[in-house]
Design a protein around this motif. Structure first.
Motif, PDB file in Angstrom:
ATOM      1  N   PRO A  37     -40.896  46.287 -37.056  1.00  0.00           N
ATOM      2  CA  PRO A  37     -41.280  47.301 -36.072  1.00  0.00           C
ATOM      3  C   PRO A  37     -42.645  47.905 -36.372  1.00  0.00           C
ATOM      4  CG  PRO A  37     -39.004  47.611 -36.755  1.00  0.00           C
ATOM      5  CD  PRO A  37     -39.586  46.572 -37.672  1.00  0.00           C
ATOM      6  N   PHE A  38     -43.428  48.099 -35.319  1.00  0.00           N
ATOM      7  CA  PHE A  38     -44.775  48.669 -35.423  1.00  0.00           C
ATOM      8  C   PHE A  38     -44.764  50.051 -34.774  1.00  0.00           C
ATOM      9  CE2 PHE A  38     -48.963  49.330 -33.352  1.00  0.00           C
ATOM     10  CZ  PHE A  38     -49.757  49.414 -34.486  1.00  0.00           C
ATOM     11  N   ILE A  39     -44.931  51.080 -35.600  1.00  0.00           N
ATOM     12  CA  ILE A  39     -44.883  52.466 -35.151  1.00  0.00           C
ATOM     13  C   ILE A  39     -46.275  53.085 -35.229  1.00  0.00           C
ATOM     14  CG2 ILE A  39     -43.759  54.712 -35.474  1.00  0.00           C
ATOM     15  CD1 ILE A  39     -41.802  52.431 -34.909  1.00  0.00           C
ATOM     16  N   VAL A  40     -46.625  53.887 -34.240  1.00  0.00           N
ATOM     17  CA  VAL A  40     -47.909  54.585 -34.235  1.00  0.00           C
ATOM     18  C   VAL A  40     -47.681  56.068 -34.534  1.00  0.00           C
ATOM     19  CG1 VAL A  40     -49.883  55.299 -32.828  1.00  0.00           C
ATOM     20  CG2 VAL A  40     -48.992  52.976 -32.630  1.00  0.00           C
ATOM     21  N   ASN A  41     -48.438  56.589 -35.456  1.00  0.00           N
ATOM     22  CA  ASN A  41     -48.347  58.006 -35.801  1.00  0.00           C
ATOM     23  C   ASN A  41     -49.135  58.847 -34.807  1.00  0.00           C
ATOM     24  OD1 ASN A  41     -49.522  60.534 -37.228  1.00  0.00           O
ATOM     25  ND2 ASN A  41     -47.840  59.949 -38.557  1.00  0.00           N
ATOM     26  N   ASP A  42     -48.447  59.726 -34.116  1.00  0.00           N
ATOM     27  CA  ASP A  42     -49.055  60.796 -33.315  1.00  0.00           C
ATOM     28  C   ASP A  42     -49.745  60.351 -32.018  1.00  0.00           C
ATOM     29  OD1 ASP A  42     -50.056  63.247 -32.497  1.00  0.00           O
ATOM     30  OD2 ASP A  42     -51.727  63.235 -33.891  1.00  0.00           O
ATOM     31  N   ASP A  62     -46.669  69.521 -36.007  1.00  0.00           N
ATOM     32  CA  ASP A  62     -47.932  70.029 -35.464  1.00  0.00           C
ATOM     33  C   ASP A  62     -48.538  69.104 -34.420  1.00  0.00           C
ATOM     34  OD1 ASP A  62     -47.797  72.220 -37.213  1.00  0.00           O
ATOM     35  OD2 ASP A  62     -48.742  71.079 -38.821  1.00  0.00           O
ATOM     36  N   ASP A  63     -47.841  67.995 -34.114  1.00  0.00           N
ATOM     37  CA  ASP A  63     -48.322  67.040 -33.115  1.00  0.00           C
ATOM     38  C   ASP A  63     -47.708  67.388 -31.763  1.00  0.00           C
ATOM     39  OD1 ASP A  63     -49.693  65.682 -35.151  1.00  0.00           O
ATOM     40  OD2 ASP A  63     -47.922  64.468 -35.617  1.00  0.00           O
ATOM     41  N   GLU A  64     -47.870  66.504 -30.783  1.00  0.00           N
ATOM     42  CA  GLU A  64     -47.241  66.702 -29.480  1.00  0.00           C
ATOM     43  C   GLU A  64     -45.736  66.816 -29.662  1.00  0.00           C
ATOM     44  OE1 GLU A  64     -47.666  64.924 -24.951  1.00  0.00           O
ATOM     45  OE2 GLU A  64     -48.456  63.790 -26.645  1.00  0.00           O
ATOM     46  N   VAL A 117     -42.884  63.575 -26.098  1.00  0.00           N
ATOM     47  CA  VAL A 117     -43.111  62.201 -26.537  1.00  0.00           C
ATOM     48  C   VAL A 117     -41.967  61.296 -26.075  1.00  0.00           C
ATOM     49  CG1 VAL A 117     -43.361  60.668 -28.518  1.00  0.00           C
ATOM     50  CG2 VAL A 117     -44.515  62.881 -28.509  1.00  0.00           C
ATOM     51  N   ARG A 118     -40.730  61.758 -26.235  1.00  0.00           N
ATOM     52  CA  ARG A 118     -39.585  60.966 -25.792  1.00  0.00           C
ATOM     53  C   ARG A 118     -39.671  60.678 -24.292  1.00  0.00           C
ATOM     54  NH1 ARG A 118     -37.160  57.201 -27.387  1.00  0.00           N
ATOM     55  NH2 ARG A 118     -35.931  58.090 -29.073  1.00  0.00           N
ATOM     56  N   LYS A 175     -36.645  55.895 -23.350  1.00  0.00           N
ATOM     57  CA  LYS A 175     -35.491  55.929 -24.264  1.00  0.00           C
ATOM     58  C   LYS A 175     -35.348  54.675 -25.124  1.00  0.00           C
ATOM     59  CE  LYS A 175     -32.369  54.374 -20.570  1.00  0.00           C
ATOM     60  NZ  LYS A 175     -32.174  53.008 -21.093  1.00  0.00           N
ATOM     61  N   ASP A 176     -36.058  53.598 -24.751  1.00  0.00           N
ATOM     62  CA  ASP A 176     -35.888  52.351 -25.496  1.00  0.00           C
ATOM     63  C   ASP A 176     -36.858  52.186 -26.664  1.00  0.00           C
ATOM     64  OD1 ASP A 176     -33.799  51.505 -23.827  1.00  0.00           O
ATOM     65  OD2 ASP A 176     -35.203  50.685 -22.358  1.00  0.00           O
ATOM     66  N   LYS A 177     -37.830  53.077 -26.780  1.00  0.00           N
ATOM     67  CA  LYS A 177     -38.771  53.024 -27.896  1.00  0.00           C
ATOM     68  C   LYS A 177     -38.259  53.882 -29.061  1.00  0.00           C
ATOM     69  CE  LYS A 177     -41.961  50.477 -25.879  1.00  0.00           C
ATOM     70  NZ  LYS A 177     -42.283  49.113 -26.359  1.00  0.00           N
ATOM     71  N   ILE A 178     -38.700  53.544 -30.257  1.00  0.00           N
ATOM     72  CA  ILE A 178     -38.306  54.298 -31.445  1.00  0.00           C
ATOM     73  C   ILE A 178     -39.084  55.613 -31.511  1.00  0.00           C
ATOM     74  CG2 ILE A 178     -38.262  54.308 -33.980  1.00  0.00           C
ATOM     75  CD1 ILE A 178     -38.148  51.212 -33.823  1.00  0.00           C
ATOM     76  N   LEU A 179     -38.383  56.691 -31.749  1.00  0.00           N
ATOM     77  CA  LEU A 179     -39.019  58.001 -31.933  1.00  0.00           C
ATOM     78  C   LEU A 179     -38.639  58.560 -33.294  1.00  0.00           C
ATOM     79  CD1 LEU A 179     -40.598  60.497 -31.008  1.00  0.00           C
ATOM     80  CD2 LEU A 179     -38.506  61.334 -29.925  1.00  0.00           C
ATOM     81  N   GLY A 180     -39.644  58.777 -34.140  1.00  0.00           N
ATOM     82  CA  GLY A 180     -39.429  59.400 -35.443  1.00  0.00           C
ATOM     83  C   GLY A 180     -40.058  60.769 -35.461  1.00  0.00           C
ATOM     84  N   VAL A 181     -39.425  61.704 -36.154  1.00  0.00           N
ATOM     85  CA  VAL A 181     -39.914  63.085 -36.205  1.00  0.00           C
ATOM     86  C   VAL A 181     -39.865  63.594 -37.642  1.00  0.00           C
ATOM     87  CG1 VAL A 181     -39.610  65.438 -35.351  1.00  0.00           C
ATOM     88  CG2 VAL A 181     -39.011  63.517 -33.875  1.00  0.00           C
ATOM     89  N   SER A 182     -40.946  64.204 -38.094  1.00  0.00           N
ATOM     90  CA  SER A 182     -40.957  64.844 -39.412  1.00  0.00           C
ATOM     91  C   SER A 182     -40.260  66.191 -39.309  1.00  0.00           C
ATOM     92  CB  SER A 182     -42.395  65.042 -39.902  1.00  0.00           C
ATOM     93  OG  SER A 182     -43.037  63.809 -40.098  1.00  0.00           O
ATOM     94  N   VAL A 183     -39.313  66.450 -40.197  1.00  0.00           N
ATOM     95  CA  VAL A 183     -38.595  67.727 -40.185  1.00  0.00           C
ATOM     96  C   VAL A 183     -38.581  68.330 -41.589  1.00  0.00           C
ATOM     97  CG1 VAL A 183     -37.153  66.959 -38.256  1.00  0.00           C
ATOM     98  CG2 VAL A 183     -36.301  66.729 -40.591  1.00  0.00           C
ATOM     99  N   HIS A 184     -38.488  69.666 -41.621  1.00  0.00           N
ATOM    100  CA  HIS A 184     -38.560  70.364 -42.904  1.00  0.00           C
ATOM    101  C   HIS A 184     -37.459  71.400 -43.093  1.00  0.00           C
ATOM    102  CE1 HIS A 184     -42.611  69.149 -41.523  1.00  0.00           C
ATOM    103  NE2 HIS A 184     -42.682  68.664 -42.745  1.00  0.00           N
TER     104      HIS A 184
END
Length: 227
Positions: free
Chosen positions: A79-84, A102-104, A109-110, A115-124
């Motif tokens: 899988p090829f993911i793009v950051n931001d 701090d991004d969109e 983004v979703r 719905k068929d693309k991968i969505l990753g989110v940084s959480v803290h």
């Protein structure tokens, strides 16, 4: 529907196992495309293009580099993911997008990528985790687990406590740990409940990226088999 979601979750967890993140500025004097190909040949399971920082590519040069990275990932079925950069991800039909707090916003983004693309989110924290779940994130990134020099805007070191807490409370959400992770210190991240580890410097700056990835793969396989 639930069975399909379980299959998707299982696949995402497999893809997160050894998640390589890199931009053209992370490899020093080495050719970044050669580094990526060696990492893919070694067996990384997911790749994220994070083209940020001083001297990062922009415009047409960034797109050309992204397309070259994407072609390599497609060749190795990774899988090829793009950051931001959502616009870039949509333009080249990337497999997904990863966004930070701090991004969109992840909800927008979703909506934009579908719905068929991968969505990753940084959480803290837990509230960010719940928000990511609500918008249908496919996985979350947590860290920095250890001290890292790869990100100038990195948050304070969090260790593995949050990963352990969130994986216990929300076991269906795949988690990937990030930040200062090496072959010598990745085990506590998986033991805490993460599905995998994200690597930047340990691979991008390695003298031999292929050998480094193979060491990770062997060590991770032993850890997964013994758990």
């Amino acid at each position: 529907m639930q069975r399909r979601k379980r299959r998707q979750c299982s696949l995402i967890k497999q893809q997160l196992q050894l998640y390589f993140i890199m931009g053209s500025v992370n490899t020093g004097v080495s050719d970044p495309l050669k580094v990526l190909e060696e990492a893919l040949r070694g067996g990384v399971t997911c790749f994220q293009l994070r083209e940020k920082g001083n001297n990062a590519l922009v415009g047409n040069e960034k797109r050309a580099f992204a397309e070259a990275c994407q072609t390599l990932c497609q060749h190795y079925n990774v899988p090829f993911i793009v950051n931001d950069d959502v616009e870039l991800a949509i333009a080249i039909n990337a497999d997904g997008v990863h966004v930070g707090q701090d991004d969109e916003t992840a909800a927008i983004v979703r909506e934009r990528i579908g719905k068929d693309k991968i969505l990753g989110v940084s959480v803290h924290n837990e509230s960010e985790m719940l928000a990511a779940i609500k918008v249908g994130a496919d996985y979350v990134g947590m860290g920095p687990v250890y001290i890292t020099s790869s990100k100038a805007d990195a948050k304070p070191v969090s260790g593995t406590a949050l990963i352990q807490q969130m994986s216990s409370l929300y076991p269906a959400m795949p988690i990937v740990g990030i930040g200062g992770i090496t072959v010598a210190n990745f085990e506590p991240v998986l033991e805490a409940g993460a599905s995998g580890v994200s690597i930047i410097s340990a691979i991008a700056s390695a003298i031999d990226p292929y050998i480094t990835v193979r060491r990770f793969k062997i060590a991770i396989s032993k850890e997964v088999f013994s758990s």
